[in-house]
Write an enzyme that holds these catalytic residues in place. Structure first.
Site, mmCIF file in Angstrom:
data_model
loop_
_atom_site.group_PDB
_atom_site.id
_atom_site.type_symbol
_atom_site.label_atom_id
_atom_site.label_comp_id
_atom_site.label_asym_id
_atom_site.label_seq_id
_atom_site.Cartn_x
_atom_site.Cartn_y
_atom_site.Cartn_z
ATOM 1 N N SER A 139 41.732 35.467 33.237
ATOM 2 C CA SER A 139 40.399 35.984 33.142
ATOM 3 C C SER A 139 39.511 35.999 32.095
ATOM 4 O O SER A 139 40.742 36.186 30.748
ATOM 5 C CB SER A 139 40.088 37.301 34.113
ATOM 6 O OG SER A 139 38.764 38.057 33.522
ATOM 7 N N TYR A 152 42.391 46.107 35.358
ATOM 8 C CA TYR A 152 42.213 44.491 35.667
ATOM 9 C C TYR A 152 41.710 44.593 34.374
ATOM 10 O O TYR A 152 43.171 43.259 34.203
ATOM 11 C CB TYR A 152 40.651 44.543 35.775
ATOM 12 C CG TYR A 152 40.368 43.096 36.335
ATOM 13 C CD1 TYR A 152 41.081 42.333 37.334
ATOM 14 C CD2 TYR A 152 40.064 41.990 35.682
ATOM 15 C CE1 TYR A 152 40.465 41.145 37.702
ATOM 16 C CE2 TYR A 152 39.005 41.071 35.717
ATOM 17 C CZ TYR A 152 39.876 40.597 36.858
ATOM 18 O OH TYR A 152 39.951 38.982 36.359
#
Length: 166
Positions: A139, A152
């Protein structure tokens, strides 16, 4: 010989798009994810091939072993793992993030990716002919963290390390 792929998180988003792209490119594909109706929807969208739908919680070691065993029993080998499944958490300052939420994100995003990479490596190392590819989907959060996303973001940084280690 037809190439064989496993795509985790294949029921939606990037995983679904990659799975469909691989199917259209002639790959045999195992669709892995927790939500069977979404996996079946992905399978129904395929214009080519007959994907194998396998309900899998990648944070569960036995479920991951089942995924790889069933895939190789059905297709005979594994050439590509697209390690994509992941989850987030509600935005929260670090001091308000419950430890259970932290662990849930780490269990899927990091431990699950490790378990899948480990199983893929073992499969690819012992099959004939040997070899294959592992693609870990990370990501932008590994480089530019979103505010209030400590779990995250941390796991996506760790994915970079896992990828480099592999």
């Amino acid at each position: 010989m037809r190439k064989v792929a496993i795509v985790t998180g294949a029921g939606s988003g990037v995983g679904q798009a990659v799975a469909l792209g691989l199917l259209n490119a002639g790959y045999a594909v195992a669709l892995a994810g927790r939500r069977v109706p979404e996996l079946e929807q992905t399978a129904g969208m395929a214009k080519a091939g007959e994907p194998l739908v396998i309900s899998t919680d990648i944070s569960d070691e036995a479920a991951v072993e089942n995924l790889f065993r069933r895939t190789t029993e059905h297709f005979g080998r594994l050439d590509l793992l697209f390690n994509n499944a992941g989850r987030g958490a509600p935005a929260a300052p670090i001091d308000e993030l419950p430890v259970e939420t932290w662990r849930a994100v780490v269990d899927v995003n990091l431990t699950g990716s490790f378990l899948c990479a480990r199983a893929a490596f073992r499969t690819m190392r012992t099959q004939a002919p040997r070899g294959g590819r592992i693609i870990n989907n990370g990501s932008i959060s590994a480089y530019v963290p979103r505010p209030f996303s400590v779990a995250y973001t941390t796991t996506k940084h760790a994915m970079t390390g896992l990828t480099r280690q592999l």
